[in-house]
Design a protein around this motif. Structure first.
Motif, short mmCIF file in Angstrom:
data_model
loop_
_atom_site.label_atom_id
_atom_site.label_comp_id
_atom_site.label_asym_id
_atom_site.label_seq_id
_atom_site.Cartn_x
_atom_site.Cartn_y
_atom_site.Cartn_z
N MET A 255 -8.10 -4.30 -0.01
CA MET A 255 -7.43 -3.94 1.24
C MET A 255 -6.03 -3.42 0.93
SD MET A 255 -6.55 -6.35 4.49
CE MET A 255 -7.74 -5.73 5.63
N LYS A 256 -5.66 -2.36 1.60
CA LYS A 256 -4.33 -1.77 1.40
C LYS A 256 -3.45 -2.09 2.60
CE LYS A 256 -2.18 1.97 -0.70
NZ LYS A 256 -1.45 1.51 -1.84
N TRP A 257 -2.31 -2.71 2.33
CA TRP A 257 -1.34 -3.04 3.37
C TRP A 257 -0.19 -2.05 3.28
CZ3 TRP A 257 -2.13 -8.21 0.76
CH2 TRP A 257 -3.16 -8.92 1.39
N LYS A 258 0.20 -1.49 4.42
CA LYS A 258 1.30 -0.52 4.45
C LYS A 258 2.55 -1.08 5.11
CE LYS A 258 0.59 3.20 2.93
NZ LYS A 258 1.09 3.44 1.60
N ASN A 259 2.38 -2.05 6.01
CA ASN A 259 3.52 -2.59 6.75
C ASN A 259 3.50 -4.11 6.65
OD1 ASN A 259 5.71 -2.94 8.42
ND2 ASN A 259 4.57 -2.58 10.29
N LEU A 260 4.41 -4.65 5.87
CA LEU A 260 4.53 -6.09 5.70
C LEU A 260 5.73 -6.60 6.46
CD1 LEU A 260 2.86 -5.06 3.23
CD2 LEU A 260 3.79 -6.97 1.97
N VAL A 261 5.57 -7.75 7.08
CA VAL A 261 6.67 -8.41 7.79
C VAL A 261 6.85 -9.78 7.17
CG1 VAL A 261 7.42 -9.39 10.00
CG2 VAL A 261 6.28 -7.17 9.96
N VAL A 262 8.08 -10.17 6.92
CA VAL A 262 8.36 -11.49 6.35
C VAL A 262 9.47 -12.16 7.15
CG1 VAL A 262 9.95 -10.57 4.59
CG2 VAL A 262 8.90 -12.79 4.24
N GLY A 263 9.25 -13.42 7.48
CA GLY A 263 10.25 -14.22 8.18
C GLY A 263 11.21 -14.83 7.18
N VAL A 264 12.50 -14.68 7.46
CA VAL A 264 13.53 -15.18 6.55
C VAL A 264 14.51 -16.04 7.34
CG1 VAL A 264 15.41 -14.49 5.00
CG2 VAL A 264 13.34 -13.10 5.13
N ASP A 265 14.79 -17.24 6.83
CA ASP A 265 15.80 -18.08 7.47
C ASP A 265 16.81 -18.65 6.47
OD1 ASP A 265 14.45 -20.12 6.19
OD2 ASP A 265 13.82 -21.15 8.01
N GLY A 266 16.68 -18.28 5.22
CA GLY A 266 17.60 -18.77 4.20
C GLY A 266 17.08 -19.98 3.43
N SER A 267 16.01 -20.60 3.92
CA SER A 267 15.45 -21.76 3.22
C SER A 267 14.82 -21.30 1.91
CB SER A 267 14.39 -22.45 4.09
OG SER A 267 13.28 -21.59 4.26
N GLU A 268 14.63 -22.23 1.00
CA GLU A 268 14.00 -21.91 -0.29
C GLU A 268 12.58 -21.38 -0.08
OE1 GLU A 268 14.35 -20.78 -3.78
OE2 GLU A 268 16.09 -21.68 -2.84
#
Length: 163
Positions: free
Chosen positions: A1-14
């Protein structure tokens, strides 16, 4: 499967930093775009008549600017100044789970850390990652921080189940 748009949640935690690094590695191999989302909620003024260090000069625009600076610093610390893929930092006012679920409608893959900065000790999965995994419109990957207590707790519980 090819992914073109990735979203990642960031809050500063490890855990969210580990999720960012994982998503970045996937974005590199897939030649995908990476959208990083950090959410914040406005700090309301204290009740009238209470003693406080609240500064009315520090408004929502200042809070948004601080959140954006925090996100850009995390991206730079984890991915460097020239990451080699398109990284779109996005700061959103609101609740993390809802913001990430909303973003999942335009994503091929949503990546979150297993526990954020508000995590309770002993929990294997935080409320945001649990909610996102149940309600996102795309595939979700939950990443835990290497060497974290949650990894040890999971290994111990699996050993108990097997033994």
């Amino acid at each position: 499967m090819k992914w073109k748009n990735l979203v990642v949640g960031v809050d500063g935690s490890e855990s969210s930093r580990a999720a960012l690094r994982w998503a970045y590695d996937v974005a590199l191999t897939q030649n995908a775009e990476l959208t990083t989302i950090l959410t914040w909620r406005p700090v309301p003024p204290p009740p009238a008549g209470s003693a406080s260090t609240y500064n009315p000069e520090y408004d929502h625009a200042d809070q948004a600017r601080v959140a954006e600076e925090q996100l850009l610093a995390i991206i730079s610390e984890e991915l460097g100044d020239d990451p080699g893929v398109l990284v779109r930092p996005k700061v959103v006012v609101g609740r993390a789970a809802k913001s990430l679920i909303d973003a999942s409608h335009d994503a091929d893959l949503l990546v979150v850390g297993s526990r954020g900065i508000g995590g309770f000790a002993g929990m294997l999965l935080g409320s945001v990652s649990q909610h996102v995994a149940a309600h996102a419109a795309c595939t979700v990957v939950v990443v835990r921080a290497p060497g974290s207590d949650e990894a040890a707790a999971t290994d111990e519980s699996l050993a108990d189940d097997v033994g």
